[in-house]
Design an enzyme around this catalytic site. Sequence first.
Site, PDB file in Angstrom:
ATOM      1  N   CYS A 116     -24.715  80.320  50.705  1.00 48.98           N
ATOM      2  CA  CYS A 116     -23.936  79.931  51.896  1.00 48.98           C
ATOM      3  C   CYS A 116     -24.336  80.705  53.141  1.00 48.98           C
ATOM      4  O   CYS A 116     -24.168  80.220  54.258  1.00 48.98           O
ATOM      5  CB  CYS A 116     -22.454  80.115  51.634  1.00 48.98           C
ATOM      6  SG  CYS A 116     -21.916  79.231  50.167  1.00 48.98           S
ATOM      7  N   HIS A 283     -19.238  79.062  58.440  1.00 48.21           N
ATOM      8  CA  HIS A 283     -19.723  78.323  57.279  1.00 48.21           C
ATOM      9  C   HIS A 283     -18.564  77.497  56.748  1.00 48.21           C
ATOM     10  O   HIS A 283     -17.442  77.995  56.605  1.00 48.21           O
ATOM     11  CB  HIS A 283     -20.220  79.308  56.214  1.00 48.21           C
ATOM     12  CG  HIS A 283     -20.315  78.694  54.854  1.00 48.21           C
ATOM     13  ND1 HIS A 283     -20.991  77.520  54.628  1.00 48.21           N
ATOM     14  CD2 HIS A 283     -19.787  79.065  53.656  1.00 48.21           C
ATOM     15  CE1 HIS A 283     -20.892  77.199  53.345  1.00 48.21           C
ATOM     16  NE2 HIS A 283     -20.168  78.111  52.740  1.00 48.21           N
ATOM     17  N   ASN A 313     -18.618  71.115  51.548  1.00 48.53           N
ATOM     18  CA  ASN A 313     -19.358  72.363  51.760  1.00 48.53           C
ATOM     19  C   ASN A 313     -20.834  72.072  51.495  1.00 48.53           C
ATOM     20  O   ASN A 313     -21.219  71.771  50.368  1.00 48.53           O
ATOM     21  CB  ASN A 313     -18.809  73.416  50.794  1.00 48.53           C
ATOM     22  CG  ASN A 313     -19.526  74.751  50.860  1.00 48.53           C
ATOM     23  OD1 ASN A 313     -20.651  74.838  51.334  1.00 48.53           O
ATOM     24  ND2 ASN A 313     -18.877  75.787  50.353  1.00 48.53           N
TER      25      ASN A 313
HETATM   26  N1  ACO Z   1      -8.546  68.569  40.910  1.00 45.40           N
HETATM   27  C1  ACO Z   1      -7.366  68.766  40.305  1.00 45.40           C
HETATM   28  N2  ACO Z   1      -7.028  69.923  39.718  1.00 45.40           N
HETATM   29  C2  ACO Z   1      -7.934  70.924  39.775  1.00 45.40           C
HETATM   30  C3  ACO Z   1      -9.184  70.787  40.402  1.00 45.40           C
HETATM   31  C4  ACO Z   1      -9.464  69.542  40.978  1.00 45.40           C
HETATM   32  N3  ACO Z   1     -10.633  69.298  41.613  1.00 45.40           N
HETATM   33  N4  ACO Z   1      -9.849  71.950  40.293  1.00 45.40           N
HETATM   34  C5  ACO Z   1      -9.062  72.791  39.629  1.00 45.40           C
HETATM   35  N5  ACO Z   1      -7.895  72.180  39.311  1.00 45.40           N
HETATM   36  C6  ACO Z   1      -6.746  72.703  38.611  1.00 45.40           C
HETATM   37  C7  ACO Z   1      -7.109  73.887  37.728  1.00 45.40           C
HETATM   38  O1  ACO Z   1      -7.566  73.449  36.480  1.00 45.40           O
HETATM   39  C8  ACO Z   1      -5.783  74.597  37.651  1.00 45.40           C
HETATM   40  O2  ACO Z   1      -4.997  73.940  36.692  1.00 45.40           O
HETATM   41  P1  ACO Z   1      -3.986  74.771  35.738  1.00 45.40           P
HETATM   42  O3  ACO Z   1      -3.034  75.444  36.676  1.00 45.40           O
HETATM   43  O4  ACO Z   1      -3.374  73.712  34.894  1.00 45.40           O
HETATM   44  O5  ACO Z   1      -4.860  75.737  35.006  1.00 45.40           O
HETATM   45  C9  ACO Z   1      -5.148  74.355  39.010  1.00 45.40           C
HETATM   46  O6  ACO Z   1      -5.821  73.232  39.560  1.00 45.40           O
HETATM   47  C10 ACO Z   1      -5.296  75.530  39.953  1.00 45.40           C
HETATM   48  O7  ACO Z   1      -6.653  75.994  39.900  1.00 45.40           O
HETATM   49  P2  ACO Z   1      -7.164  77.123  40.839  1.00 45.40           P
HETATM   50  O8  ACO Z   1      -8.621  77.294  40.612  1.00 45.40           O
HETATM   51  O9  ACO Z   1      -6.288  78.309  40.682  1.00 45.40           O
HETATM   52  O10 ACO Z   1      -6.893  76.450  42.244  1.00 45.40           O
HETATM   53  P3  ACO Z   1      -6.928  77.081  43.659  1.00 45.40           P
HETATM   54  O11 ACO Z   1      -5.644  76.862  44.313  1.00 45.40           O
HETATM   55  O12 ACO Z   1      -7.472  78.464  43.649  1.00 45.40           O
HETATM   56  O13 ACO Z   1      -7.991  76.153  44.398  1.00 45.40           O
HETATM   57  C11 ACO Z   1     -10.274  76.278  45.094  1.00 45.40           C
HETATM   58  C12 ACO Z   1      -9.317  76.095  43.938  1.00 45.40           C
HETATM   59  C13 ACO Z   1     -10.104  75.106  46.041  1.00 45.40           C
HETATM   60  C14 ACO Z   1     -11.686  76.292  44.570  1.00 45.40           C
HETATM   61  C15 ACO Z   1      -9.904  77.574  45.832  1.00 45.40           C
HETATM   62  O14 ACO Z   1      -9.758  78.640  44.935  1.00 45.40           O
HETATM   63  C16 ACO Z   1     -10.910  77.935  46.855  1.00 45.40           C
HETATM   64  O15 ACO Z   1     -11.084  77.260  47.831  1.00 45.40           O
HETATM   65  N6  ACO Z   1     -11.546  79.061  46.678  1.00 45.40           N
HETATM   66  C17 ACO Z   1     -12.543  79.527  47.624  1.00 45.40           C
HETATM   67  C18 ACO Z   1     -13.834  79.246  47.099  1.00 45.40           C
HETATM   68  C19 ACO Z   1     -14.621  78.363  48.000  1.00 45.40           C
HETATM   69  O16 ACO Z   1     -14.281  78.036  49.102  1.00 45.40           O
HETATM   70  N7  ACO Z   1     -15.742  78.017  47.493  1.00 45.40           N
HETATM   71  C20 ACO Z   1     -16.626  77.231  48.231  1.00 45.40           C
HETATM   72  C21 ACO Z   1     -17.977  77.512  47.797  1.00 45.40           C
HETATM   73  S1  ACO Z   1     -18.355  79.143  47.933  1.00 45.40           S
HETATM   74  C22 ACO Z   1     -18.523  79.464  49.476  1.00 45.40           C
HETATM   75  O17 ACO Z   1     -19.034  78.696  50.198  1.00 45.40           O
HETATM   76  C23 ACO Z   1     -17.916  80.705  49.912  1.00 45.40           C
END
Ligand code: ACO
Length: 356
Positions: A116, A283, A313
């Site tokens: 990234c 980003h 992204n």
């Molecule tokens: N659709 C539906 N449910 C989902 C999905 C999906 N696409 N993905 C995960 N879940 C579920 C999980 O299985 C989990 O279920 P459970 O509670 O029954 O176990 C629940 O949703 C919560 O999962 P989390 O991973 O805790 O969800 P969170 O609220 O953290 O959101 C996300 C996930 C969007 C990835 C978030 O953590 C995030 O944005 N993190 C930052 C990372 C990022 O931005 N990465 C981008 C690439 S890296 C970079 O560029 C920096």
Amino acid sequence: MFNSKIAGIGSYVPEKAVTNDDLSKVMETSDEWIQERTGIKERRYGEKHKETTATMGTKAARIAIERAGIQPEDVDFIIFATLSPDYYFPGCGVLLQRELGITGTEVGALDIRNQCSGFVYGLSIADQFVKTGMYKNVLLVGAEMHSMGLDYSTQGRNVTVIFGDGAGAVVVQPTEKEGQGILTTKLHSDGTYAEKLAFINPGSHGGYHLDKMGIEYDYGYDKDLEYGGIFITDKMQEEGHLYPNMEGQFVFKLAVRKFPEVIQEALNSAGLQVSDIDMFVPHQANLRISQFVQKILKLNDDQVWNNIQKYGNTTAASVPIALCEAWEAGAVKEGDLVCLAAFGSGFTWGSALIRW
Ligand code: ACO
């Protein structure tokens, strides 16, 4: 010593838009979940067998080259940032050179793998080359064809829904105009948590780092084989280990700390303040991360450029695509102070301040 400036900018996104509803037909997810957590409404996917990371990068590059008022043959160095290269090796830099039709010029081509933050790292490298007088027309490209390497089963949904394809490019040239151009760049990394956001297999690690980190894995390695056998295994294929993995919340928490830190560091070194920023182009990791950072910096909505809603992204391509869009919309004008910042896998992060 010259200052360097962005003399031309271009971007390209493929035609095919994939909505959240489209993805919910192949995996258990929903438009509501994706929009609420990430802000993403849709992303673009390149056309398989016709488009690649290198070809999309070439399209963006041609626009940047034209806008810089030069010809492809005038490019004297290529920097290509991507985490989704066409080949494991050679890198996309030489493929782009070939696509541009400038193989006869024997320009140098460098591939960088900073995920990234790849574009911001690349901009810093280009800046140093131009400032020292080594090159006059550095072509920097960030491009990704994520759609070829994602897990479309429910197992991969936390990663897959976030990413999209696209490319952005700039031509970096010297400028003699006082105070114009790239004022400073700041680059950082911390490998402590390398596996928290990683594409681990296939690879030549043989389990080394995972053992050391106490991370459990079973990739079906045949340890009795005298030679080879651990780069890629049937079990990796069968159990879905050949995809990126991410601990989303861990990444989120670190990103919202590091973005403001590295921006403040750049401002301090340039003797400027947050209030001097005319346009912040983060980003496009996640709209919630950008909004969090905007709040910490106390920037208004019209001082931040977000387009993750449309493209997801796009990793190394996200900053140049967003910057290009902002420039095309007239939101980045001559004399404006533009702040770029990125955070991603590694972890690596960085910022750049540009007087446009
Ligand atoms: N659709 C539906 N449910 C989902 C999905 C999906 N696409 N993905 C995960 N879940 C579920 C999980 O299985 C989990 O279920 P459970 O509670 O029954 O176990 C629940 O949703 C919560 O999962 P989390 O991973 O805790 O969800 P969170 O609220 O953290 O959101 C996300 C996930 C969007 C990835 C978030 O953590 C995030 O944005 N993190 C930052 C990372 C990022 O931005 N990465 C981008 C690439 S890296 C970079 O560029 C920096």
